[in-house]
Design a protein around this motif. Sequence first.
Motif, PDB file in Angstrom:
ATOM      1  N   ARG A 175      28.728  79.671 100.624  1.00  0.00           N
ATOM      2  CA  ARG A 175      28.761  79.956 102.060  1.00  0.00           C
ATOM      3  C   ARG A 175      28.730  78.688 102.908  1.00  0.00           C
ATOM      4  NH1 ARG A 175      23.550  83.211 103.470  1.00  0.00           N
ATOM      5  NH2 ARG A 175      24.140  84.232 101.523  1.00  0.00           N
ATOM      6  N   LYS A 176      29.183  78.811 104.107  1.00  0.00           N
ATOM      7  CA  LYS A 176      29.203  77.689 105.024  1.00  0.00           C
ATOM      8  C   LYS A 176      27.811  77.558 105.631  1.00  0.00           C
ATOM      9  CE  LYS A 176      32.733  77.989 107.584  1.00  0.00           C
ATOM     10  NZ  LYS A 176      33.585  78.489 108.695  1.00  0.00           N
ATOM     11  N   VAL A 177      27.244  76.356 105.589  1.00  0.00           N
ATOM     12  CA  VAL A 177      25.908  76.146 106.149  1.00  0.00           C
ATOM     13  C   VAL A 177      26.032  75.476 107.513  1.00  0.00           C
ATOM     14  CG1 VAL A 177      23.713  74.927 105.880  1.00  0.00           C
ATOM     15  CG2 VAL A 177      24.864  75.883 103.877  1.00  0.00           C
ATOM     16  N   SER A 178      25.423  76.087 108.510  1.00  0.00           N
ATOM     17  CA  SER A 178      25.452  75.474 109.845  1.00  0.00           C
ATOM     18  C   SER A 178      24.039  75.255 110.381  1.00  0.00           C
ATOM     19  CB  SER A 178      26.269  76.330 110.814  1.00  0.00           C
ATOM     20  OG  SER A 178      25.702  77.616 110.928  1.00  0.00           O
ATOM     21  N   THR A 179      23.066  75.946 109.784  1.00  0.00           N
ATOM     22  CA  THR A 179      21.667  75.740 110.200  1.00  0.00           C
ATOM     23  C   THR A 179      20.745  75.879 108.998  1.00  0.00           C
ATOM     24  OG1 THR A 179      21.319  78.097 110.655  1.00  0.00           O
ATOM     25  CG2 THR A 179      22.063  76.730 112.501  1.00  0.00           C
ATOM     26  N   LEU A 180      19.631  75.185 109.044  1.00  0.00           N
ATOM     27  CA  LEU A 180      18.631  75.345 107.994  1.00  0.00           C
ATOM     28  C   LEU A 180      17.252  75.284 108.639  1.00  0.00           C
ATOM     29  CD1 LEU A 180      18.379  72.109 105.808  1.00  0.00           C
ATOM     30  CD2 LEU A 180      19.452  72.228 108.061  1.00  0.00           C
ATOM     31  N   ARG A 212      17.545  82.123 116.089  1.00  0.00           N
ATOM     32  CA  ARG A 212      18.651  81.863 115.172  1.00  0.00           C
ATOM     33  C   ARG A 212      18.296  82.218 113.733  1.00  0.00           C
ATOM     34  NH1 ARG A 212      18.833  78.051 118.928  1.00  0.00           N
ATOM     35  NH2 ARG A 212      20.796  77.340 119.826  1.00  0.00           N
ATOM     36  N   GLU A 213      19.238  82.777 113.045  1.00  0.00           N
ATOM     37  CA  GLU A 213      19.049  83.141 111.645  1.00  0.00           C
ATOM     38  C   GLU A 213      19.493  81.942 110.805  1.00  0.00           C
ATOM     39  OE1 GLU A 213      18.311  86.346 108.760  1.00  0.00           O
ATOM     40  OE2 GLU A 213      17.864  86.021 110.870  1.00  0.00           O
ATOM     41  N   ASP A 247      20.663  79.565 107.720  1.00  0.00           N
ATOM     42  CA  ASP A 247      21.474  79.834 106.531  1.00  0.00           C
ATOM     43  C   ASP A 247      20.725  79.463 105.260  1.00  0.00           C
ATOM     44  OD1 ASP A 247      23.771  80.592 108.044  1.00  0.00           O
ATOM     45  OD2 ASP A 247      24.160  78.466 108.438  1.00  0.00           O
ATOM     46  N   LEU A 248      19.726  78.586 105.419  1.00  0.00           N
ATOM     47  CA  LEU A 248      19.015  78.052 104.256  1.00  0.00           C
ATOM     48  C   LEU A 248      17.558  77.762 104.623  1.00  0.00           C
ATOM     49  CD1 LEU A 248      19.693  77.039 101.381  1.00  0.00           C
ATOM     50  CD2 LEU A 248      20.528  74.931 102.430  1.00  0.00           C
ATOM     51  N   LYS A 263      17.426  85.476 100.901  1.00  0.00           N
ATOM     52  CA  LYS A 263      18.105  84.389 101.599  1.00  0.00           C
ATOM     53  C   LYS A 263      18.031  83.114 100.773  1.00  0.00           C
ATOM     54  CE  LYS A 263      17.701  84.122 106.047  1.00  0.00           C
ATOM     55  NZ  LYS A 263      19.116  84.070 106.481  1.00  0.00           N
TER      56      LYS A 263
END
Length: 227
Positions: free
Chosen positions: A27-32, A95-96, A98-99, A125
């Motif tokens: 998956r594309k990660v944009s936030t952690l 915000r949800e 990604d990681l 997750k």
Amino acid sequence: MWDVTPREAIQIQHRLNRLINLSWDGRKVSTLAGLDVSFPDKKTVLGAIVILSWPDLKVLETKTVTQPCRFPYVPGLLAFREVPVLLFGLSKIRREPDLLLCDAQGLAHQRRMGLATHLGILLDKPAIGCAKSVLYGTYEESSDEKGSISYMYDDFGDVIGAAVRTRKGVKPVYVSIGHRIDLEKAIEVVLACSPKYRIPEPLRLAHKLSVGEVIDVDASDEEGSLF
DNA sequence: GCGACAG
DNA sequence: ATCTTGTCGC
């Protein structure tokens, strides 16, 4: 006073253990999210969460929440002490992520159920365990250089994590799979998050936040409060 | 029985 | 984790 007894907690770990997903889905990660927990006093747990953008690591959002302490510190059962407040905190984030980057072990645990794995499974997750010291497992000392990695093994010889040197000459951090990720990807993320310090930026900031320091949200990313 | 032991 | 002073190294 406890939600579960230590004996029940171990049974829960054995049960959740089967749900671990050891692969990265690309998956594309944009936030952690960087997660940390502190104890202002012996009866209170404080959870701190910092959401960062990826890969530029800008602070997008922060949150701290508290709860009464429900479980004592028992090596191997840390999740039962710290996961509740983290779930509460994550439920109050806009915000949800990604990681999830956790200040604890994942698979590098006596029952392969460190906090990072436990939390990752409960939320289904992607999660990474990144600890400052070893709980379980052995490894050979390796190069003193930044980026050097030395795999950690359990008593059966299986790889359960890696000692990763994020800076030259410092003690390594111990990285392991939490959930829905593979070890290579986890190591890659931890190294990318540690451009300047031994501790990955998300965890460094979450820790500061947990002990009361103010973490400024990058000005260009506050559209959430514009209306 | 004697250590080791995430945070 | 938390409590705490000075101190070794780059």
